[in-house]
Design a protein around this motif. Structure first.
Motif, PDB file in Angstrom:
ATOM      1  N   PRO A 213       7.239  -2.931  11.945  1.00 14.90           N
ATOM      2  CA  PRO A 213       6.105  -2.570  12.809  1.00 14.90           C
ATOM      3  C   PRO A 213       4.847  -2.184  12.044  1.00 14.90           C
ATOM      4  O   PRO A 213       3.736  -2.448  12.521  1.00 14.90           O
ATOM      5  N   ASP A 214       4.984  -1.576  10.889  1.00 15.69           N
ATOM      6  CA  ASP A 214       3.824  -1.100  10.134  1.00 15.69           C
ATOM      7  C   ASP A 214       3.317  -2.221   9.231  1.00 15.69           C
ATOM      8  O   ASP A 214       3.980  -2.601   8.258  1.00 15.69           O
ATOM      9  N   GLU A 215       2.128  -2.753   9.532  1.00 17.96           N
ATOM     10  CA  GLU A 215       1.580  -3.861   8.756  1.00 17.96           C
ATOM     11  C   GLU A 215       1.308  -3.458   7.307  1.00 17.96           C
ATOM     12  O   GLU A 215       1.365  -4.305   6.405  1.00 17.96           O
ATOM     13  N   ASN A 216       1.010  -2.194   7.048  1.00 19.56           N
ATOM     14  CA  ASN A 216       0.767  -1.757   5.670  1.00 19.56           C
ATOM     15  C   ASN A 216       2.033  -1.862   4.826  1.00 19.56           C
ATOM     16  O   ASN A 216       1.985  -2.254   3.660  1.00 19.56           O
ATOM     17  N   ILE A 217       3.166  -1.492   5.404  1.00 17.43           N
ATOM     18  CA  ILE A 217       4.434  -1.615   4.680  1.00 17.43           C
ATOM     19  C   ILE A 217       4.762  -3.077   4.440  1.00 17.43           C
ATOM     20  O   ILE A 217       5.221  -3.468   3.355  1.00 17.43           O
ATOM     21  N   LYS A 218       4.529  -3.912   5.440  1.00 21.29           N
ATOM     22  CA  LYS A 218       4.768  -5.352   5.284  1.00 21.29           C
ATOM     23  C   LYS A 218       3.911  -5.923   4.164  1.00 21.29           C
ATOM     24  O   LYS A 218       4.397  -6.661   3.297  1.00 21.29           O
ATOM     25  N   LYS A 219       2.627  -5.556   4.165  1.00 21.76           N
ATOM     26  CA  LYS A 219       1.725  -6.039   3.121  1.00 21.76           C
ATOM     27  C   LYS A 219       2.169  -5.544   1.753  1.00 21.76           C
ATOM     28  O   LYS A 219       2.168  -6.297   0.764  1.00 21.76           O
ATOM     29  N   MET A 220       2.567  -4.266   1.669  1.00 23.03           N
ATOM     30  CA  MET A 220       2.992  -3.716   0.382  1.00 23.03           C
ATOM     31  C   MET A 220       4.232  -4.436  -0.150  1.00 23.03           C
ATOM     32  O   MET A 220       4.363  -4.681  -1.346  1.00 23.03           O
ATOM     33  N   SER A 221       5.141  -4.798   0.755  1.00 22.67           N
ATOM     34  CA  SER A 221       6.345  -5.506   0.325  1.00 22.67           C
ATOM     35  C   SER A 221       6.000  -6.818  -0.359  1.00 22.67           C
ATOM     36  O   SER A 221       6.500  -7.131  -1.441  1.00 22.67           O
ATOM     37  N   TYR A 222       5.119  -7.597   0.258  1.00 21.12           N
ATOM     38  CA  TYR A 222       4.744  -8.882  -0.336  1.00 21.12           C
ATOM     39  C   TYR A 222       3.906  -8.689  -1.598  1.00 21.12           C
ATOM     40  O   TYR A 222       4.046  -9.440  -2.571  1.00 21.12           O
ATOM     41  N   TYR A 223       3.050  -7.683  -1.583  1.00 20.42           N
ATOM     42  CA  TYR A 223       2.219  -7.442  -2.756  1.00 20.42           C
ATOM     43  C   TYR A 223       3.074  -7.054  -3.957  1.00 20.42           C
ATOM     44  O   TYR A 223       2.847  -7.528  -5.072  1.00 20.42           O
ATOM     45  N   ARG A 224       4.062  -6.183  -3.740  1.00 23.23           N
ATOM     46  CA  ARG A 224       4.932  -5.796  -4.857  1.00 23.23           C
ATOM     47  C   ARG A 224       5.732  -6.978  -5.363  1.00 23.23           C
ATOM     48  O   ARG A 224       5.984  -7.113  -6.559  1.00 23.23           O
ATOM     49  N   THR A 225       6.155  -7.828  -4.447  1.00 20.90           N
ATOM     50  CA  THR A 225       6.849  -9.047  -4.882  1.00 20.90           C
ATOM     51  C   THR A 225       5.935  -9.910  -5.737  1.00 20.90           C
ATOM     52  O   THR A 225       6.329 -10.432  -6.787  1.00 20.90           O
ATOM     53  N   PHE A 226       4.687 -10.076  -5.268  1.00 15.22           N
ATOM     54  CA  PHE A 226       3.707 -10.867  -6.033  1.00 15.22           C
ATOM     55  C   PHE A 226       3.491 -10.291  -7.434  1.00 15.22           C
ATOM     56  O   PHE A 226       3.471 -11.010  -8.425  1.00 15.22           O
ATOM     57  N   LEU A 227       3.359  -8.955  -7.528  1.00 14.61           N
ATOM     58  CA  LEU A 227       3.117  -8.337  -8.836  1.00 14.61           C
ATOM     59  C   LEU A 227       4.265  -8.583  -9.798  1.00 14.61           C
ATOM     60  O   LEU A 227       4.049  -8.748 -11.011  1.00 14.61           O
ATOM     61  N   ASN A 228       5.447  -8.619  -9.290  1.00 14.81           N
ATOM     62  CA  ASN A 228       6.625  -8.763 -10.147  1.00 14.81           C
ATOM     63  C   ASN A 228       6.982 -10.206 -10.450  1.00 14.81           C
ATOM     64  O   ASN A 228       7.919 -10.459 -11.191  1.00 14.81           O
TER      65      ASN A 228
END
Length: 228
Positions: A213-228
């Motif tokens: 439900p929280d778009e910020n958490i969703k965005k953070m999940s993909y961003y952390r994947t991208f960083l790694n």
């Protein structure tokens, strides 16, 4: 610069340079600090970037640079197996026909000698982890002195598209050599479309879809994947 390979990336990115200026790294920065990977100069032309026209995606970068009777549309990316590709669309915006020389160069640490129309060399990575061979070439470019050089003549309003690529080739990544040759042999549009398609397919194949439900958490999940 978001676009990056398995080991090759821009540690610091200088958007004012055509090509890959700033500070590159192959897993780690080379000894001695920041240096360009490769940059492209145009004779008798100084460019300013139109920052409003810039678009940066994880798979590639686009920008527009103008000055001295020329406009340059730039697209660039680093493939999964460490090939840095630059595509330039050079347009004569003046009222008369003109000729210009495009010169692509690298620091001595990246390429050292001419091999036909390519410049080749090698560099040792920081801490002695591996030795990387380099191959640097461009459509219609020839090796001249320390540079790759191409002359272009354009009528008013005429555009020419050029493509350059540098491969960072390591024995422990055997795909890096064949990937350089594959992208070298593709035309500019096919090279970009191949990069975008293969980048997106990697995410489809490797990254789980997240829906919370929280778009910020969703965005953070993909961003952390991208960083790694």
């Amino acid at each position: 610069l978001y676009t990056r390979g398995r080991a090759l990336y821009m540690y610091n990115h200088d958007e004012d340079d055509l090509g890959f200026g700033g500070g590159w790294a192959y897993r780690e920065r080379p000894a001695g600090g920041n240096q360009n990977m490769y940059t492209i100069d145009v004779s008798d032309a100084d460019f300013d970037e139109d920052e409003d026209a810039r678009a940066q995606y994880p798979s590639h970068w686009t920008s527009v640079h103008t000055g001295d009777g020329l406009s340059v549309g730039q697209r660039k990316f680093i493939t999964h197996n460490n090939v840095a590709v630059t595509i330039l669309e050079v347009t004569n915006t003046g009222d008369e026909a003109g000729s210009w020389t495009l010169m692509a160069s690298t620091p001595d640490a990246v390429t050292q000698q001419a091999d036909g129309d390519e410049r080749t060399g090698s560099f040792a990575t920081r801490f002695g982890l591996t030795t990387v061979s380099t191959r640097f070439s461009g459509e219609g470019f020839t090796a001249s002195g320390d540079d790759l050089v191409r002359d272009v003549t354009l009528d008013p309003g005429e555009t020419v598209t050029v493509k350059l690529q540098l491969g960072a080739i390591a024995a422990e990544i055997p795909e890096s050599g064949s990937e350089y040759e594959r992208y070298r042999d593709l035309d500019a549009e096919a090279a970009l479309q191949t990069q975008v398609s293969e980048y997106n397919q990697w995410w489809v194949d490797n990254v789980p879809y997240v829906d919370v439900p929280d778009e910020n958490i969703k965005k953070m999940s993909y961003y952390r994947t991208f960083l790694n």
